[in-house]
Design a protein around this motif. Structure first.
Motif: not given
Length: 195
Positions: A46-49, A177-181, A183-184
């Motif tokens: 999440f933070e990396e993305e 949440a991480a996957l969502h980051q 994707l966007h």
């Protein structure tokens, strides 16, 4: 963008994914992603993305941050979300992120959040600009701090239903949440490529 393109040609907000993609996402892709990204790895991703998104956005001009661009169909991206600006994408990430963060915290306290997750209600408004970049940076810090300081039991079995993935517990919402980051971040890259 094709000269003949009209935003009204896109599916309406909340239409979801195409049936085969929706089935694959719910029963194969997301369970595998969630299993491969337990709590710590999900927060790191999440933070990396989020940092990658910020790095892409900070180099844009005010006009480019605000310009809406039609991107190709991306796996996991609802059709109605394909004609956004970078600023709109950041706004969407903050809207969803705030709700997901509260959901994770409440579920970790064995409370069911008083919300219904609905993709149609988390779309950004138009006309956003550079202010979203600083807001996104603040959001990122707050999201991670909240998970570190306010989550009580990350192994709680209490769940809330996601419209695409079904019943999710705190760890699964964190993976979402991480996957969502991710994707966007791909969407932001596609927008910038077409500016």
């Amino acid at each position: 963008m094709p000269d003949s393109f009209l935003p009204s040609q896109l599916a309406p907000p909340g239409a979801g994914l195409p049936p085969v993609q929706g089935w694959f996402s719910r029963y194969l892709a997301f369970p595998l992603f969630s299993a491969a990204h337990p709590w710590g790895k999900a927060i790191e991703l999440f933070e990396e993305e989020g940092n990658l998104i910020l790095d892409l956005a900070i180099h844009l001009s005010p006009d480019d941050v605000a310009k809406q661009v039609l991107v190709p169909r991306l796996f996991g991206l609802e059709d109605s979300s394909r004609y956004w600006s970078v600023a709109m994408t950041l706004s969407h990430l903050m809207i969803v992120g705030e709700l997901v963060g509260k959901t994770i915290i409440l579920l970790s306290q064995n409370q069911i959040p008083p919300i219904k997750a609905d993709t149609a209600t988390v779309k950004p408004k138009e006309g956003l600009g550079l202010e979203t970049i600083d807001s996104f940076r603040v959001f990122m810090d707050g999201f991670i701090y909240s998970l570190q300081e306010k989550v009580e039991d990350r192994d709680s079995k209490t769940t809330l239903s996601h419209p695409w993935f079904g019943e999710l517990n705190p760890k699964q919402w964190c993976a979402m949440a991480a996957l969502h980051q991710q994707l966007h971040r791909r969407q932001v890259e596609q927008i910038i490529k077409r500016l």
